[in-house]
Design an enzyme around this catalytic site. Structure first.
Site, PDB file in Angstrom:
ATOM      1  N   CYS A 189      -5.038  13.463  12.693  1.00 50.84           N
ATOM      2  CA  CYS A 189      -5.633  12.150  12.486  1.00 50.84           C
ATOM      3  C   CYS A 189      -5.464  11.373  13.775  1.00 50.84           C
ATOM      4  CB  CYS A 189      -5.006  11.419  11.312  1.00 50.84           C
ATOM      5  SG  CYS A 189      -3.499  10.601  11.710  1.00 50.84           S
ATOM      6  N   LEU A 234       7.211  20.387   6.431  1.00 49.92           N
ATOM      7  CA  LEU A 234       8.459  20.113   5.698  1.00 49.92           C
ATOM      8  C   LEU A 234       8.207  19.973   4.193  1.00 49.92           C
ATOM      9  CD1 LEU A 234      10.054  17.646   8.265  1.00 49.92           C
ATOM     10  CD2 LEU A 234      10.659  20.039   7.883  1.00 49.92           C
ATOM     11  N   ARG A 288      -8.645  -0.449   4.604  1.00 50.30           N
ATOM     12  CA  ARG A 288      -7.828   0.560   3.929  1.00 50.30           C
ATOM     13  C   ARG A 288      -6.471  -0.021   3.541  1.00 50.30           C
ATOM     14  NH1 ARG A 288      -6.453   5.040   7.442  1.00 50.30           N
ATOM     15  NH2 ARG A 288      -5.072   5.272   5.682  1.00 50.30           N
ATOM     16  N   LYS A 319       0.834  -1.208   0.000  1.00 52.88           N
ATOM     17  CA  LYS A 319       0.000   0.000   0.000  1.00 52.88           C
ATOM     18  C   LYS A 319       0.870   1.260   0.000  1.00 52.88           C
ATOM     19  CE  LYS A 319      -1.841   1.801   3.969  1.00 52.88           C
ATOM     20  NZ  LYS A 319      -1.552   3.242   4.047  1.00 52.88           N
ATOM     21  N   ASN A 320       1.871   1.284   0.880  1.00 52.30           N
ATOM     22  CA  ASN A 320       2.652   2.512   1.033  1.00 52.30           C
ATOM     23  C   ASN A 320       3.604   2.783  -0.127  1.00 52.30           C
ATOM     24  OD1 ASN A 320       1.331   2.972   3.382  1.00 52.30           O
ATOM     25  ND2 ASN A 320       3.038   2.488   4.753  1.00 52.30           N
ATOM     26  N   ASP A 362       4.887   1.103  11.941  1.00 49.55           N
ATOM     27  CA  ASP A 362       3.722   0.352  11.465  1.00 49.55           C
ATOM     28  C   ASP A 362       3.670  -1.092  11.970  1.00 49.55           C
ATOM     29  OD1 ASP A 362       2.633   2.450  10.132  1.00 49.55           O
ATOM     30  OD2 ASP A 362       3.303   1.856   8.139  1.00 49.55           O
ATOM     31  N   ARG A 369      -4.655  10.603   4.291  1.00 45.40           N
ATOM     32  CA  ARG A 369      -3.567  11.589   4.335  1.00 45.40           C
ATOM     33  C   ARG A 369      -2.630  11.497   3.146  1.00 45.40           C
ATOM     34  NH1 ARG A 369      -1.492  14.526   8.205  1.00 45.40           N
ATOM     35  NH2 ARG A 369       0.509  14.088   7.285  1.00 45.40           N
ATOM     36  N   ARG A 391       0.684  15.009  12.937  1.00 44.28           N
ATOM     37  CA  ARG A 391       1.142  14.779  11.567  1.00 44.28           C
ATOM     38  C   ARG A 391       1.150  16.029  10.679  1.00 44.28           C
ATOM     39  NH1 ARG A 391      -1.081   8.882   9.836  1.00 44.28           N
ATOM     40  NH2 ARG A 391       0.818   8.819   8.655  1.00 44.28           N
ATOM     41  N   PRO A 392       2.045  16.965  10.955  1.00 41.80           N
ATOM     42  CA  PRO A 392       2.111  18.187  10.149  1.00 41.80           C
ATOM     43  C   PRO A 392       2.691  17.943   8.750  1.00 41.80           C
ATOM     44  CG  PRO A 392       3.919  18.128  11.724  1.00 41.80           C
ATOM     45  CD  PRO A 392       3.075  16.921  11.994  1.00 41.80           C
TER      46      PRO A 392
HETATM   47  C1  UD1 Z   1       5.018   7.499   8.770  1.00 36.97           C
HETATM   48  C2  UD1 Z   1       6.131   6.512   8.932  1.00 36.97           C
HETATM   49  C3  UD1 Z   1       5.940   5.452   7.893  1.00 36.97           C
HETATM   50  C4  UD1 Z   1       4.537   4.847   8.055  1.00 36.97           C
HETATM   51  C5  UD1 Z   1       3.459   5.923   8.037  1.00 36.97           C
HETATM   52  C6  UD1 Z   1       2.073   5.389   8.390  1.00 36.97           C
HETATM   53  C7  UD1 Z   1       8.460   6.897   9.565  1.00 36.97           C
HETATM   54  C8  UD1 Z   1       9.666   7.776   9.389  1.00 36.97           C
HETATM   55  N1  UD1 Z   1       7.396   7.204   8.809  1.00 36.97           N
HETATM   56  O1  UD1 Z   1       5.094   8.027   7.477  1.00 36.97           O
HETATM   57  O2  UD1 Z   1       6.919   4.462   8.026  1.00 36.97           O
HETATM   58  O3  UD1 Z   1       4.275   3.935   7.042  1.00 36.97           O
HETATM   59  O4  UD1 Z   1       3.766   6.891   8.982  1.00 36.97           O
HETATM   60  O5  UD1 Z   1       2.027   4.943   9.685  1.00 36.97           O
HETATM   61  O6  UD1 Z   1       8.481   5.950  10.325  1.00 36.97           O
HETATM   62  N2  UD1 Z   1       6.783  15.446  10.240  1.00 36.97           N
HETATM   63  C9  UD1 Z   1       6.901  16.803  10.443  1.00 36.97           C
HETATM   64  N3  UD1 Z   1       6.687  17.645   9.383  1.00 36.97           N
HETATM   65  C10 UD1 Z   1       6.346  17.189   8.135  1.00 36.97           C
HETATM   66  C11 UD1 Z   1       6.242  15.805   7.947  1.00 36.97           C
HETATM   67  C12 UD1 Z   1       6.461  14.957   9.025  1.00 36.97           C
HETATM   68  O7  UD1 Z   1       7.199  17.260  11.536  1.00 36.97           O
HETATM   69  O8  UD1 Z   1       6.165  18.008   7.220  1.00 36.97           O
HETATM   70  C13 UD1 Z   1       7.009  14.524  11.377  1.00 36.97           C
HETATM   71  C14 UD1 Z   1       5.750  13.755  11.750  1.00 36.97           C
HETATM   72  O9  UD1 Z   1       4.943  14.441  12.680  1.00 36.97           O
HETATM   73  C15 UD1 Z   1       6.309  12.469  12.336  1.00 36.97           C
HETATM   74  C16 UD1 Z   1       7.584  12.262  11.521  1.00 36.97           C
HETATM   75  O10 UD1 Z   1       7.907  13.521  10.955  1.00 36.97           O
HETATM   76  O11 UD1 Z   1       6.658  12.645  13.674  1.00 36.97           O
HETATM   77  C17 UD1 Z   1       7.454  11.226  10.422  1.00 36.97           C
HETATM   78  O12 UD1 Z   1       6.399  11.623   9.560  1.00 36.97           O
HETATM   79  P1  UD1 Z   1       6.261  11.043   8.104  1.00 36.97           P
HETATM   80  O13 UD1 Z   1       7.340  10.071   7.805  1.00 36.97           O
HETATM   81  O14 UD1 Z   1       6.011  12.173   7.174  1.00 36.97           O
HETATM   82  O15 UD1 Z   1       4.920  10.310   8.237  1.00 36.97           O
HETATM   83  P2  UD1 Z   1       4.403   9.417   7.136  1.00 36.97           P
HETATM   84  O16 UD1 Z   1       4.931   9.773   5.819  1.00 36.97           O
HETATM   85  O17 UD1 Z   1       2.948   9.419   7.352  1.00 36.97           O
END
Ligand code: UD1
Length: 421
Positions: free
Chosen positions: A116, A125, A396, A22-23, A304, A92, A121-122
């Site tokens: 969520c 970046l 999902r 999925k990812n 995960d 998301r 989850r901002p």
């Molecule tokens: C994350 C997991 C991914 C998992 C998915 C669903 C990691 C590094 N990522 O991916 O393995 O499949 O959740 O559960 O393990 N963050 C910021 N600013 C941003 C983006 C992210 O501060 O713009 C922070 C998030 O709050 C979080 C961290 O970075 O603490 C990792 O986020 P991110 O990897 O972007 O989340 P996903 O891509 O959803």
């Protein structure tokens, strides 16, 4: 709404084919926006999130045709570079259209995903990175509104390792003017799979799989075919389910290399894991030993898989500690596991699990995707019947889960929820 009924206490036995990831699929679907020519995908899983994202892309102008695991996407006319709130709020990963839209047509309007269940989850970046590439970005009425005549290459340091952030910026950079360097990039195998798909489309990318990815922009991308990688989290979930039930199963068409941290922990839990090409067999040496884990970006232990290991630890020997470092609120499965008789305490981002003799079936509620998987595992362990509500979370991300577990000997059924009136 459907529910799952599980009569637990049976060890899993047999073979199961692992689905496409999925990812990896979701970002790759978004990559179809980058080219006017077709993208032919194989090993695409049959999942709710895939359907939702295809619907979102169709609204923008993508033509999609599906035949089993094959999905062909083409976007000759990207007429509506916009992702509405109604679809983004349910998934998301929709934020992954932002980079491709901006790169291909110089404008994008994408709803902010909002919070969520598993934390804040901002997406700051993603936004900062695109601004460094020359985009003008404003937040208007809950939407990210972005513009750029042509993105230009930039050196971008990502403060936190972000999977979707790395993917969004990598896709945007493929069509930018000049070279982009992503420092502190995510090394997750799904990022690498996306990079390989983009390379097949004509992108110039180096360093994927490391924390420094270099992308040299090209004027356009072209037609390509790509096979989606196997789902390492689905694989890990079945392996843990087998270990927790003292079973003996073989996964076919999986990706052992991407699973190293999980396999190491399973061996520590007293499992024997045999690897043969793309197959993995797991069986137990004896009783489950509890294993402590700490989540961190790849190649460390994945967030995960945390909930599934917690379910297994509930009935393992000893006391274990699970520390969640990626998301601040990812222990919602704990109160449900307690309903089955688990002994778990939470202190901040740490859960302390004291192994009990057994779990007892009960009614529980799924709260997010991987939390749901942990409840399924707990239900397979528990004596008696477990009823899991709100399994749309599970649909999902897990393809035909009850059919696959049923094929491994589990007593599991999907039923329609009784009406409230
Ligand atoms: C994350 C997991 C991914 C998992 C998915 C669903 C990691 C590094 N990522 O991916 O393995 O499949 O959740 O559960 O393990 N963050 C910021 N600013 C941003 C983006 C992210 O501060 O713009 C922070 C998030 O709050 C979080 C961290 O970075 O603490 C990792 O986020 P991110 O990897 O972007 O989340 P996903 O891509 O959803």
């Amino acid at each position: 709404m459907d529910q799952l009924l599980i009569a637990g206490g049976r060890p899993l036995r047999g073979e199961v084919r692992i689905s496409g990831a999925k990812n990896a699929t979701l970002p790759i679907l978004c990559a179809s926006l980058l080219s006017a020519e077709p993208l032919e995908l194989g090993n695409v899983p049959d999942l709710k999130d895939v359907d939702t994202l295809v619907r979102l892309l169709q609204g923008m102008g993508v033509e999609a045709s599906r035949d089993g695991r094959h999905l062909t996407l083409a976007c000759p006319d990207l007429h509506t570079p916009m992702a509405p709130y109604d679809l983004v709020k349910t998934m998301r990963a929709s934020i992954l259209v932002l980079g491709p839209l901006l790169a291909r047509c110089g404008e994008a309007r994408v709803s902010l995903p909002g919070g969520c269940a598993i934390g804040e989850r901002p997406v700051d970046l993603h936004i900062k990175g695109l601004e460094a590439m020359g985009a003008r970005i404003a937040i208007e009425h809950g939407y990210i509104v972005a513009q750029a005549e042509r993105l230009r290459g930039a050196r971008i340091f990502l403060d936190t390792v972000t999977v979707t952030g790395t993917e969004n910026l990598m896709m945007a950079a493929t069509l930018a003017d000049g070279v982009t360097q992503l420092e502190n990039a995510a090394r997750e195998p799904e990022v690498t799979d996306l990079a390989e798909c983009l390379i097949a489309m004509g992108a110039r990318i180096k360093g994927h799989g490391t924390d420094l990815i270099t992308i040299e922009g090209v004027p356009r991308l072209h037609r390509a075919a790509h096979q989606v990688m196997p789902d390492r989290i689905e694989s890990g979930t079945f392996l843990v389910a087998a270990a927790a039930t003292q079973g003996d199963i073989t996964l076919r068409e999986t990706c052992p290399d991407a699973l190293q941290a999980v396999l190491d922990k399973l061996q520590e839990a007293n499992a024997i894991v045999d690897r043969d090409g793309t197959s993995l067999r797991i069986r137990m040496r004896g009783p489950n030993h509890g294993v402590s884990v700490r989540t961190a970006p790849h190649p460390a232990f994945p967030t995960d898989m945390q909930a599934q290991f917690m379910a297994m630890n509930c009935v393992a020997e000893g006391t274990t500690v699970i520390t969640e470092t990626i998301f601040e609120n990812r222990f919602m499965h704990v109160q449900e596991l307690r309903r089955l008789g688990a002994n778990i305490e939470i202190e901040g981002n740490t859960a302390i699990i004291r192994g009990v003799r057994g779990l007892e079936g009960a009614d529980v509620m799924a709260t997010d995707l991987r939390a749901s998987a942990s409840l399924v595992i707990a239900g397979l362990i528990a004596q008696g019947e477990t009823r899991i509500e709100r399994i749309y979370h599970l649909d999902r991300g897990y393809e035909h889960i009850e059919a696959k577990l049923g094929g491994l000997g589990a007593d599991i059924r999907r039923v329609a929820a009784p009406r409230a009136d």
